[in-house]
Design a protein around this motif. Structure first.
Motif, short mmCIF file in Angstrom:
data_model
loop_
_atom_site.label_atom_id
_atom_site.label_comp_id
_atom_site.label_asym_id
_atom_site.label_seq_id
_atom_site.Cartn_x
_atom_site.Cartn_y
_atom_site.Cartn_z
N VAL A 583 1.18 -2.16 3.75
CA VAL A 583 1.91 -1.47 2.94
C VAL A 583 1.03 -1.52 1.67
CG1 VAL A 583 3.42 -1.40 1.22
CG2 VAL A 583 4.42 -2.32 3.67
N LEU A 584 0.79 -0.43 1.26
CA LEU A 584 0.23 -0.12 0.25
C LEU A 584 0.28 0.54 -1.09
CD1 LEU A 584 -3.28 -0.04 -0.84
CD2 LEU A 584 -2.98 2.61 -0.16
N ILE A 585 0.50 -0.75 -1.88
CA ILE A 585 1.54 -0.79 -2.87
C ILE A 585 0.93 -0.97 -4.32
CG2 ILE A 585 2.84 -2.29 -2.76
CD1 ILE A 585 4.12 1.08 -4.14
N LYS A 587 0.38 -3.65 -7.16
CA LYS A 587 0.56 -4.97 -7.29
C LYS A 587 1.47 -5.48 -8.56
CE LYS A 587 -1.58 -9.60 -7.73
NZ LYS A 587 -2.87 -10.57 -8.01
N ALA A 588 2.01 -5.02 -9.20
CA ALA A 588 2.91 -5.09 -9.88
C ALA A 588 3.96 -4.62 -9.43
CB ALA A 588 3.13 -4.25 -11.42
N LYS A 589 4.48 -3.96 -8.17
CA LYS A 589 5.92 -3.71 -7.52
C LYS A 589 5.93 -4.61 -6.80
CE LYS A 589 5.44 1.57 -8.62
NZ LYS A 589 5.76 3.13 -8.53
N VAL A 590 5.59 -5.96 -6.87
CA VAL A 590 5.71 -6.89 -5.15
C VAL A 590 6.43 -8.16 -5.83
CG1 VAL A 590 4.89 -8.04 -3.51
CG2 VAL A 590 4.20 -5.67 -4.15
N SER A 591 7.30 -8.51 -5.48
CA SER A 591 7.82 -9.67 -6.34
C SER A 591 7.37 -10.87 -5.52
CB SER A 591 9.92 -9.92 -5.94
OG SER A 591 9.94 -10.22 -4.91
N GLU A 592 7.37 -12.09 -6.32
CA GLU A 592 6.86 -13.22 -5.19
C GLU A 592 7.33 -13.18 -4.13
OE1 GLU A 592 7.03 -16.66 -8.20
OE2 GLU A 592 5.58 -15.48 -9.45
N ARG A 593 8.55 -13.46 -3.99
CA ARG A 593 9.27 -13.14 -3.12
C ARG A 593 9.01 -12.84 -1.32
NH1 ARG A 593 16.10 -13.25 -2.24
NH2 ARG A 593 15.92 -13.52 0.08
N THR A 594 8.64 -10.81 -2.34
CA THR A 594 8.63 -10.47 -1.17
C THR A 594 7.45 -10.58 -0.56
OG1 THR A 594 9.90 -8.10 -2.28
CG2 THR A 594 7.42 -7.78 -0.53
N GLN A 595 6.35 -10.92 -1.64
CA GLN A 595 4.72 -11.68 -1.39
C GLN A 595 4.70 -12.49 -0.12
OE1 GLN A 595 0.99 -10.36 -2.13
NE2 GLN A 595 1.52 -11.72 -0.21
N ARG A 596 6.02 -13.62 -0.47
CA ARG A 596 5.43 -14.45 0.68
C ARG A 596 6.24 -13.79 1.35
NH1 ARG A 596 7.85 -17.40 -3.95
NH2 ARG A 596 9.90 -16.86 -3.32
N ALA A 598 6.11 -10.60 3.37
CA ALA A 598 5.04 -10.39 3.96
C ALA A 598 3.89 -10.62 3.95
CB ALA A 598 4.70 -9.06 2.68
N GLY A 599 2.60 -11.70 3.38
CA GLY A 599 1.67 -12.32 3.90
C GLY A 599 1.18 -11.15 3.88
N SER A 600 0.27 -11.00 4.30
CA SER A 600 -0.88 -9.90 4.48
C SER A 600 -0.93 -8.32 4.93
CB SER A 600 -2.18 -10.62 5.72
OG SER A 600 -1.54 -10.58 6.54
N VAL A 601 0.27 -8.37 5.18
CA VAL A 601 1.04 -6.91 5.36
C VAL A 601 1.05 -6.28 4.05
CG1 VAL A 601 3.13 -5.45 5.75
CG2 VAL A 601 2.26 -8.01 6.94
N ILE A 602 0.82 -6.45 3.04
CA ILE A 602 0.47 -6.19 1.58
C ILE A 602 0.13 -5.98 1.27
CG2 ILE A 602 1.39 -5.70 -0.47
CD1 ILE A 602 3.64 -7.12 -0.15
N SER A 603 -0.95 -4.90 1.00
CA SER A 603 -2.46 -4.19 0.37
C SER A 603 -1.73 -3.67 -0.98
CB SER A 603 -3.55 -3.05 1.11
OG SER A 603 -3.57 -3.87 2.75
N TYR A 604 -3.00 -4.01 -2.01
CA TYR A 604 -2.60 -4.08 -3.37
C TYR A 604 -3.84 -3.10 -3.64
CZ TYR A 604 0.66 -8.48 -3.95
OH TYR A 604 1.35 -8.84 -3.29
N LEU A 605 -3.58 -1.97 -4.42
CA LEU A 605 -3.87 -0.62 -5.63
C LEU A 605 -3.72 -1.54 -7.27
CD1 LEU A 605 -5.74 1.24 -5.60
CD2 LEU A 605 -3.64 2.86 -5.76
#
Length: 609
Positions: A583-585, A587-596, A598-605
């Motif tokens: 998921v490319l998004i 960083k400001a749109k990802v909550s701590e809970r979602t980050q935990r 998702a793990g490495s699935v999320i890539s930040y712009l």
């Protein structure tokens, strides 16, 4: 209650189970079988013939481990560009079944080291690791060492001395020296494939000695960015490698003499790729005279040869099937006409940045090369509609057409292709501003086997074009309409209703796309795996929720610069799509809970919102 009996293990012999394992089509299936019982675990280990290893914290120890577990491996691929993902402790005994599951394509986190240099080295296989490869895989036939910067001639010599059945060796990016290559030539007399791209430590000495040792069997040779390999090496290849079929050469230090020697000595040559700024017409003319079996020719950035070369190719290479010309500024329509007249078997043609090739040259291809299946025209400002009209008339078997920045090609050309080439499966058009809806509608009406359509930044293509595609192309799997500003809801809805096999969709930079279209995609395209929504300013969390509710196979979603998508939408994507890999998004749109979660699935712009 009657006891259950294991009929499979009771009846089937080892040989039959091994054969079944060999015919499984995926690593995950083999791993799953290895977990059934101890017998299957053992048999699966004996059936494994290929391992792939990425960067690891203890690469040498890893090779030792794999060699003990898989004694019949014949193919080893070590690529230190691969990512690192799983930790491992070689000092601790691990469960046997878990070990089998992760035994191939392992990627490990490095152990912490005190010095930065040693930490970097911990990712790289050393000569000790190559010695372990040689000791553990005596049946080795294929070895790839991609960018293994710590491997030297000493390790390669160990491989040469103990793996005498070696047929394929890829040393791309390795800093091995001449001694290792000499040992390969001396010991590996069955070598057929050798890749020396970016091997900066080699000189003529190594390649000459290798040609003397195993030149009789060598069929494929690649050399690039080897500053100390000159015409002397190619002269040895021409003298001793009479079975050579493929040569890929990228060098500033090779001149006519080297290519002439190969052309005269390697009459079986079928595939030739050259990026040599000091090679002229003399060498290419010799290829046309002596290499009568040539099937594929690729010429890159040639500044010193003219139509004379292509005339020789057209006259002599009657079996030519593929021609790639990139940045060859002194070629003109005359050279392409000669190829068309002499090479009627031509099936693939790519012309990239050859500014003196225009409409007439491509018309010749359309009139003479009836077996043409793929045509790519990139940055061809002098090629007009008449050229593709002739291709449409004469090349009815055309399956793929790629057009990039061809400023005077328009709807009439696309209509001609659609009418004459009804077997068309792939159509890629980028920044061809004269192409509009009329041409794409013709494709929808005539090309029912189309599976891949990319029309990027074509401002004149609108919804009506995609309506025709949706109605006429039911097998479409890949659609990219990025930057086509006239496309909105109606076009994407038509695609979703008419193309149920769609697996890839790029609708980035569509300012008129709204949630309703995403909901329709979710309902109509259950096989969708990849979607790009970036810069779609009207899309919100609501449309995204509808999409992911139905598209359960979704693996990647790019949605940067979408102001209507919030952290809630990102959380919905992560929670709903169990197969999601990226998921490319922002960083400001990802909550701590979602980050935990998702793990490495999320890539930040990272941007300032």
């Amino acid at each position: 209650m009657r006891a259950h009996h294991d009929l499979i293990n009771t009846i089937l012999p080892d040989e039959l189970i091994l054969e079944i394992f060999r015919n499984l089509d995926s690593k995950s299936s083999r791993d799953a079988c290895s977990l059934v019982c101890h017998r299957w675990l053992t048999l699966e280990r004996f059936s494994r013939d290929t391992i792939r290893i990425g960067a690891s914290g203890s690469p040498d120890a890893l090779v030792h481990l794999l060699a003990r577990r898989f004694p019949n491996v014949t193919n080893v691929y070590i690529d230190e560009r691969l990512s690192v993902s799983l930790p491992v402790d070689f000092g601790r005994r691990r469960n046997a079944r878990h070990s089998a599951l992760s035994s191939v394509r392992l990627h490990f986190l490095p152990e912490r080291s005190e010095a930065g240099a040693s930490e970097s080295d911990s990712y790289c296989i050393s000569d000790a690791g190559l010695t372990a490869v040689a000791d553990g895989f005596s049946k080795l036939e294929k070895l790839s060492l991609i960018w293994c910067s710590n491997a030297t001639s000493a390790g390669l010599t160990s491989v040469a001395e103990k793996c005498r059945f070696l047929k394929s060796l890829d040393l791309q990016g390795c800093y091995v020296g001449d001694q290792g290559l000499v040992a390969i030539g001396k010991c590996c007399r069955q070598l057929e494939v050798l890749n020396l791209r970016f091997c900066e430590g080699l000189t003529d000495t190594g390649l000459v000695e290798l040609a003397l040792g195993c030149g009789k069997t060598l069929k494929w040779l690649g050399v690039a960015a080897c500053a100390k390999i000159t015409d002397m090496s190619l002269e040895a290849v021409g003298s001793h490698c009479s079975s050579l079929e493929t040569l890929s050469l990228d060098s500033e230090f090779v001149h006519n003499e080297g290519v002439l020697a190969v052309a005269k000595g390697c009459s079986l040559l079928k595939n030739l790729s050259l990026q040599c700024i000091n090679v002229t017409d003399e060498a290419l003319t010799a290829v046309g005279v002596f290499c009568l079996s040539l099937e594929s020719l690729a010429l890159y950035s040639f500044q010193r040869f003219t139509d004379k070369s292509l005339c020789a190719i057209g006259k002599g290479c009657k079996m030519l099937k593929s021609l790639m010309l990139s940045d060859c500024y002194f070629l003109s329509d005359k050279g392409l006409e000669a190829v068309a007249a002499g090479c009627s078997e031509l099936a693939h043609l790519e012309v990239n940045g050859c500014h003196n090739i225009g409409t007439y040259g491509l018309e010749s291809i359309g009139k003479s090369c009836m077996r043409l299946r793929e045509l790519a025209l990139l940055y061809c400002q002098k090629v007009g509609d008449e050229a593709l009209s002739e291709v449409g008339k004469g090349c009815k078997y055309l399956e793929a057409l790629h057009l990039v920045d061809c400023s005077i090609i328009g709807d009439d050309a696309i209509c001609s292709i659609a009418t004459g080439c009804r077997s068309l499966k792939r159509l890629h058009i980028r920044r061809c501003y004269e192409v509009g809806s009329k041409g794409i509608i013709a494709v929808g009406n005539s090309c029912k086997y189309l599976t891949d359509l990319s029309i990027r930044f074509c401002d004149r293509v609108g919804d009506e074009a995609l309506v025709a595609i949706g109605q006429g192309c039911p097998f479409l799997r890949h659609l990219n309409v990025s930057g086509c500003h006239q496309i909105g809801n109606d076009g994407i809805i038509a695609i979703s209703r008419g193309c149920p096999q769609l697996s890839y969709l790029d609708v980035s930079v569509l300012q008129n796309l709204r949630d309703m279209a995403l909901a329709e995609v979710g309902d109509g395209c259950p096989l969708l795996k990849d979607i790009v929504l970036s810069h779609c300013r009207q899309v919100t969390d609501v449309g995204l929720a509808h999409l992911v509710r139905r598209c359960k196979l979704l693996e990647s979603c790019h949605m940067v610069y979408c102001p209507g998508i919030t952290s809630a939408g990102v959380a919905t994507v992560i929670s709903s799509c169990t197969n999601m890999k990226k998921v490319l998004i922002e960083k400001a749109k990802v909550s701590e809970r979602t980050q935990r979660r998702a793990g490495s699935v999320i890539s930040y712009l990272c941007v300032d919102l």
